[in-house]
Design a protein around this motif. Sequence first.
Motif, PDB file in Angstrom:
ATOM      1  N   TYR A 199      79.382 -12.448 102.238  1.00  0.00           N
ATOM      2  CA  TYR A 199      80.353 -13.140 101.400  1.00  0.00           C
ATOM      3  C   TYR A 199      80.698 -14.480 102.041  1.00  0.00           C
ATOM      4  O   TYR A 199      80.927 -14.568 103.246  1.00  0.00           O
ATOM      5  CB  TYR A 199      81.609 -12.279 101.247  1.00  0.00           C
ATOM      6  CG  TYR A 199      82.738 -12.966 100.525  1.00  0.00           C
ATOM      7  CD1 TYR A 199      82.615 -13.312  99.182  1.00  0.00           C
ATOM      8  CD2 TYR A 199      83.919 -13.272 101.184  1.00  0.00           C
ATOM      9  CE1 TYR A 199      83.650 -13.940  98.511  1.00  0.00           C
ATOM     10  CE2 TYR A 199      84.962 -13.905 100.517  1.00  0.00           C
ATOM     11  CZ  TYR A 199      84.825 -14.240  99.183  1.00  0.00           C
ATOM     12  OH  TYR A 199      85.838 -14.869  98.531  1.00  0.00           O
ATOM     13  N   ALA A 243      79.376 -12.966  93.627  1.00  0.00           N
ATOM     14  CA  ALA A 243      80.263 -12.103  94.407  1.00  0.00           C
ATOM     15  C   ALA A 243      81.313 -11.455  93.498  1.00  0.00           C
ATOM     16  O   ALA A 243      81.932 -12.121  92.665  1.00  0.00           O
ATOM     17  CB  ALA A 243      80.950 -12.903  95.505  1.00  0.00           C
ATOM     18  N   ARG A 282      78.104 -15.604  97.316  1.00  0.00           N
ATOM     19  CA  ARG A 282      77.463 -14.803  98.382  1.00  0.00           C
ATOM     20  C   ARG A 282      76.260 -15.555  98.927  1.00  0.00           C
ATOM     21  O   ARG A 282      75.562 -16.251  98.188  1.00  0.00           O
ATOM     22  CB  ARG A 282      76.997 -13.440  97.849  1.00  0.00           C
ATOM     23  CG  ARG A 282      78.071 -12.403  97.803  1.00  0.00           C
ATOM     24  CD  ARG A 282      77.514 -10.989  97.753  1.00  0.00           C
ATOM     25  NE  ARG A 282      76.743 -10.692  96.568  1.00  0.00           N
ATOM     26  CZ  ARG A 282      76.141  -9.513  96.361  1.00  0.00           C
ATOM     27  NH1 ARG A 282      76.226  -8.551  97.271  1.00  0.00           N
ATOM     28  NH2 ARG A 282      75.455  -9.301  95.258  1.00  0.00           N
TER      29      ARG A 282
END
Length: 822
Positions: A442, A480, A448
């Motif tokens: 992350y 993400a 990401r």
Amino acid sequence: TGPMSSECLGNLLRITLSAEYFEDKYLSFSVVDQSGIAWELDEAMASQCGYTVTYRNWSNIEFRASALSCHSHLEKDVFTVTIQIKASHTPDMKNAATHLKSASCHYGPWSPRELVCESNYMEVSVRREVPQTAKDFIQDEPEDWTLAFPEAKAGEASIWQIVFHQPEEKKALLVSDAWSTGYGLNTTETRVLLRIPYTAVQIQLVEVDLFLQAQGVTFSVVRSSMFYKQRWMILVVDTAVACPVDGVDYANKTIIWTVPKYIQPLSAGATSFKDVLVEAGVDLHKLSAEEMASRKYVLLNDLNAITMKIPIGAEGGYYKTSVISGQHGAKYTINLFLEHQWEDNKWGLTKHTIIKEIETPFEQVELAITNNSNLSARLMNVTVGTFLPDVELVNLTFEGATLAVPEAVQHGYLTYDIRYANGSKAYVIQVSFDAPSIKKEYVRADMRAYTLNVTLAFMTHPTSETFAVPVITASTVKDAVLPSARGFCDGRNLHLIITHGNVDQNWLPFISGWHLTPEAVQKNNYSLRDNGTHLAISVPFLSSYVNYEDFHTSGIKASLHLSLKDGTTLANRRDFSISCRFSPSELIQCLPNGTVVITAVKLVGIADLDTSLLVLRDRHCKPSLVTEKTATFKFNVNTCGTSRKFNSTTMTYENEVLYFRPGNDTPVYQLKFVCSYAIKQTVDVRYESKKNPPPSIKPGFGSLALSLKLFKEKSYSDPYQESEYPVVKYLREALYFEVELLQPEDVRLELNLDDCWATNSQSQDSLPQWPILINGCENSEDSYRTVFHEVNYSLRVTFPQHLKRFEVKMFTFVQGTTLLQE
């Protein structure tokens, strides 16, 4: 055409093997003589017989043969060479394909003396009818010939011999001995030949000076005479030969090759010299002045030396991959040749041909790693290059495993090469973002990072040098999904339920900077459950890691702050919190016997408050139980400065929890609390006199859950955890035991201990034994009797009647004076 092609280059024949056909095959070379017998070549035979095998321009293989090689058929001015090549896919040469190639070349006219400097041998051939001796030569070099005539006279008729002239000795060898030593000797109708490998012991290294230069050029030199008897004649032939070893310099990205024109061992006995011809070229092809200019070559022919200047990287040469100490680089290689013809008054015309393969010093090559990932297809696409054609990718290493290219495909790694017009190439590595070996991390917001970490291992051909290229590249994708949370409270707990996203697999839960480990959760009576999709956390209202923001008659505002942190860096990733109001009744107990239990909480607005310094109105009344956030007082309503008020129905007792800073009589913390008791209460009771039997206890059966804990101190606030066992204690040091009835939670039940004993092992039935409690009482025979401790209400103890606490002094089992051990 086909797999092999031939070319006549003066007194040399060149056969070139097709790279496309013979690539990745094991080869063996043989030369076929006039009788059809194939003689397999090795390095020693090649240098003795006038053959050379080289790898040119990455993969092309060249075979060169001298016109006077051992197995060539020479008729008039035409020489013919036949070679046999076997090609196999395995080193044992099984199932090898056989290829024959025969080629003829015309060469002539021959010069009286011809010298050839090949890459693996030196060759000199002279006419047999050249006058054997010269009066001036004998006078100038008597030491060269004084032994020649006695040796010749002692030899048998028609047996060739060779005499090597060295400063320290003269050595004569018969033809058979010279041949077995590695020399090549041959004669035709018109010529005498001597061929010498560069490894021969008779070679001398001689430095030839250059005019106005500090350093000369080193030559490999052999001074020899070949002779034989023919009837009444003795024929002696000078077969001296010299070839340059060095003479190459590099300056301003240019190769400078210098060759002295007159070498003393080749000009012994001669007094006059005249240049006839100087020609040069590449790969045995002569270049005109115009061709040299177009390639920016320079050929200089001055009084004492011939110099060639070649720009590094110029047409005619090629780069090849080189590896030094694991570093990838390149060297520029060019195969120059020089032909110098001169006349002197001893030999007439001499032709000196020098073949010189020049290789520049190693130069490291930086490789470009380009990330062309396809985000929509979720495909990592990385290009590594540029490489020369002699480089091959052989394996990949990721996650500690090394796999060959075909095996890597099974793990999701696809590799292929891209070939460019100039012959160079690059390699492409493709792997899915979702492959297990791709690191997912992350980054920020909804981003990401997908990181490829692979090491590529390469091999060069044909040298089999290896080098590795680490490839670490990342692609950022907007995919993400962050964890989310909802919270709620019940009467005594705060609850947070976190829904996992796709980035928090390795995130750790923290409450107020404190890591929620399973051990810590159990110790503090919290609840932590994770089913893979949700993380549920429950924390009691009265807890060290709950923050208390304010309190009013309407309730106490408590909040729980949870942080999710990166499991590797501990960087803060996500924060959640929940706030609820709890009833004030959670803090106070007004017991029927006049005992008051009040718990004061530390507010976040008074950071420097020390809960152990909280007092009641009577400042001598201090808390009986203290934590970082709470202080609990237990006292009777008739003590500690408690005031009381009456009305018609109730009696109200009032007190305050106060906090004073040192030297200040004005409290900065004030918690007022009251307990009210009914004065009058009318209860109708029906009474009937009757003789009842005395009460009795009926035995029964049921399931009880009990726990036995060992505590560190008399306060019974800190039990030993499972990880702290075994506990080490000294003799007569106190052990604090607590027995608790866990289930059922029935207020009518009371726990009583009957018998308690200690053994020398983990088995309760083992011997010896020592009683600690007998029929609920201490052992009267014990030197240090068991001490019972009273159990009162507290935050931890809801039913004091369900607990029993006692203290035992540490002892050990002995027999006589011997310590008994398990």
